[in-house]
Scaffold this active site. Structure first.
Site, PDB file in Angstrom:
ATOM      1  N   GLU A   1       0.809  -1.220   0.000  1.00  0.00           N
ATOM      2  CA  GLU A   1       0.000   0.000   0.000  1.00  0.00           C
ATOM      3  C   GLU A   1       0.843   1.271   0.000  1.00  0.00           C
ATOM      4  OE1 GLU A   1      -3.883  -1.399   2.521  1.00  0.00           O
ATOM      5  OE2 GLU A   1      -2.020  -1.206   3.619  1.00  0.00           O
TER       6      GLU A   1
ATOM      7  N   ASP B   1     -12.026  -4.914  -2.443  1.00  0.00           N
ATOM      8  CA  ASP B   1     -12.937  -6.062  -2.459  1.00  0.00           C
ATOM      9  C   ASP B   1     -14.258  -5.598  -1.869  1.00  0.00           C
ATOM     10  OD1 ASP B   1     -13.041  -6.886   0.625  1.00  0.00           O
ATOM     11  OD2 ASP B   1     -11.013  -6.274   0.151  1.00  0.00           O
TER      12      ASP B   1
HETATM   13  N1  SAH Z   1      -4.524 -12.226   3.802  1.00  0.00           N
HETATM   14  C1  SAH Z   1      -4.019 -10.894   3.807  1.00  0.00           C
HETATM   15  C2  SAH Z   1      -4.561 -10.227   5.032  1.00  0.00           C
HETATM   16  C3  SAH Z   1      -4.673  -8.778   4.863  1.00  0.00           C
HETATM   17  S1  SAH Z   1      -5.782  -8.163   6.023  1.00  0.00           S
HETATM   18  C4  SAH Z   1      -2.506 -10.941   3.774  1.00  0.00           C
HETATM   19  O1  SAH Z   1      -1.971 -12.016   3.920  1.00  0.00           O
HETATM   20  O2  SAH Z   1      -1.837  -9.901   3.572  1.00  0.00           O
HETATM   21  C5  SAH Z   1      -6.536  -6.912   5.042  1.00  0.00           C
HETATM   22  C6  SAH Z   1      -5.882  -5.577   5.047  1.00  0.00           C
HETATM   23  O3  SAH Z   1      -6.537  -4.764   4.084  1.00  0.00           O
HETATM   24  C7  SAH Z   1      -6.026  -4.827   6.355  1.00  0.00           C
HETATM   25  O4  SAH Z   1      -4.930  -3.976   6.542  1.00  0.00           O
HETATM   26  C8  SAH Z   1      -7.343  -4.043   6.186  1.00  0.00           C
HETATM   27  O5  SAH Z   1      -7.260  -2.727   6.684  1.00  0.00           O
HETATM   28  C9  SAH Z   1      -7.591  -4.002   4.671  1.00  0.00           C
HETATM   29  N2  SAH Z   1      -8.815  -4.644   4.177  1.00  0.00           N
HETATM   30  C10 SAH Z   1      -9.089  -4.779   2.852  1.00  0.00           C
HETATM   31  N3  SAH Z   1     -10.244  -5.441   2.662  1.00  0.00           N
HETATM   32  C11 SAH Z   1     -10.721  -5.745   3.897  1.00  0.00           C
HETATM   33  C12 SAH Z   1     -11.873  -6.465   4.355  1.00  0.00           C
HETATM   34  N4  SAH Z   1     -12.740  -7.008   3.504  1.00  0.00           N
HETATM   35  N5  SAH Z   1     -12.060  -6.619   5.693  1.00  0.00           N
HETATM   36  C13 SAH Z   1     -11.164  -6.090   6.559  1.00  0.00           C
HETATM   37  N6  SAH Z   1     -10.058  -5.413   6.172  1.00  0.00           N
HETATM   38  C14 SAH Z   1      -9.822  -5.236   4.856  1.00  0.00           C
END
Ligand code: SAH
Length: 231
Positions: free
Chosen positions: A15, A200
């Site tokens: 990001e 998403d």
């Molecule tokens: N599986 C991912 C996890 C990322 S968590 C990995 O391995 O990198 C998701 C990150 O994006 C968090 O920092 C959150 O702020 C943001 N985010 C994007 N979509 C999201 C969603 N549907 N629910 C919660 N956070 C989300």
């Protein structure tokens, strides 16, 4: 007199990395496992730092940077899941207010209220949020403004996002850090803004949409908007 810095904070490397290309004269200070990159961004003193994912990581990073560096305002930027109707992948959401959707000390305190603060919602800096919204709009993005909700959960099922929408119908997007940054900035009486691009829809396809968007687009888009906002 030193000009106070703007801090730009993200959860994940994907990001923030493109912004490093614009940070001039950077030097790094490492505190508590975080690299604080100090330099100038489009002629203004700035700091870039990765917080890590989740509310505790975001709160720790924000408290450190406000305590250790002369920072006048914090911009948290990254991706989020779209919740509001019409909030589509690729749109920009600016958080006018932030709330922790997983904070619940009821019945002692009203649902979502942060105990001992008397509030559930924390307001972002209006002027700065407006400036970011203008910059995002000018660079061709659909921009939404309103409530962003944060919690320590990646919302990735349609049933969970429907439940959040039913409880908090005005929520535009869900993510995992913004409301924590908001609470810390409130304690330090410092301005903040939260700008997210929608990766998403926080639904059953989120686990597929999220990585695709994050890897391809997130950082470059933030870079363009920040450049336009700082110009
Ligand atoms: N599986 C991912 C996890 C990322 S968590 C990995 O391995 O990198 C998701 C990150 O994006 C968090 O920092 C959150 O702020 C943001 N985010 C994007 N979509 C999201 C969603 N549907 N629910 C919660 N956070 C989300």
């Amino acid at each position: 007199m030193t000009v106070p810095r703007i801090a730009v904070v993200s959860a994940m490397r994907e990001e923030l990395h493109a912004l490093h290309d614009d940070l001039a004269g950077a030097r790094i200070e490492r505190v508590a496992g975080r690299d604080f990159h100090l330099g100038t961004l489009h002629g203004r003193p700035a700091l870039l730092v990765l917080a890590g994912i989740g509310k505790v990581a975001a709160a720790t990073t924000t408290a450190l940077l406000l305590d250790r560096f002369e920072v006048e305002a914090v911009l948290f930027t990254g991706v989020a899941g779209g919740l509001g109707e019409g909030v589509a992948v690729g749109d920009v959401v600016i958080g006018d207010t932030l709330l922790q959707h997983d904070m619940d000390a009821s019945p002692i305190f009203p649902r979502w209220e942060v105990p001992m603060t008397g509030r559930a919602r924390f307001a972002a800096d209006a002027a700065w949020s407006e400036c970011l919204a203008q910059a995002a709009g000018a660079s061709g993005h659909v921009v939404h403004r309103g409530l962003i909700v944060s919690g320590d959960r990646f919302v990735s099922t349609s049933s969970e996002s429907a439940a959040l929408r039913a409880l908090l119908p005005e929520a535009l997007a869900v993510e995992m850090e913004g409301a924590a940054v908001a609470q810390v900035c409130h304690d330090f009486a410092r301005a903040f803004a939260v700008m997210r691009t929608v990766s998403d829809r926080a639904d059953d396809a989120a686990h597929v949409d999220f990585p695709r968007f994050v890897n391809e687009t997130a950082s470059g888009l933030t870079r363009r908007i920040v450049r336009a906002a700082f110009a």
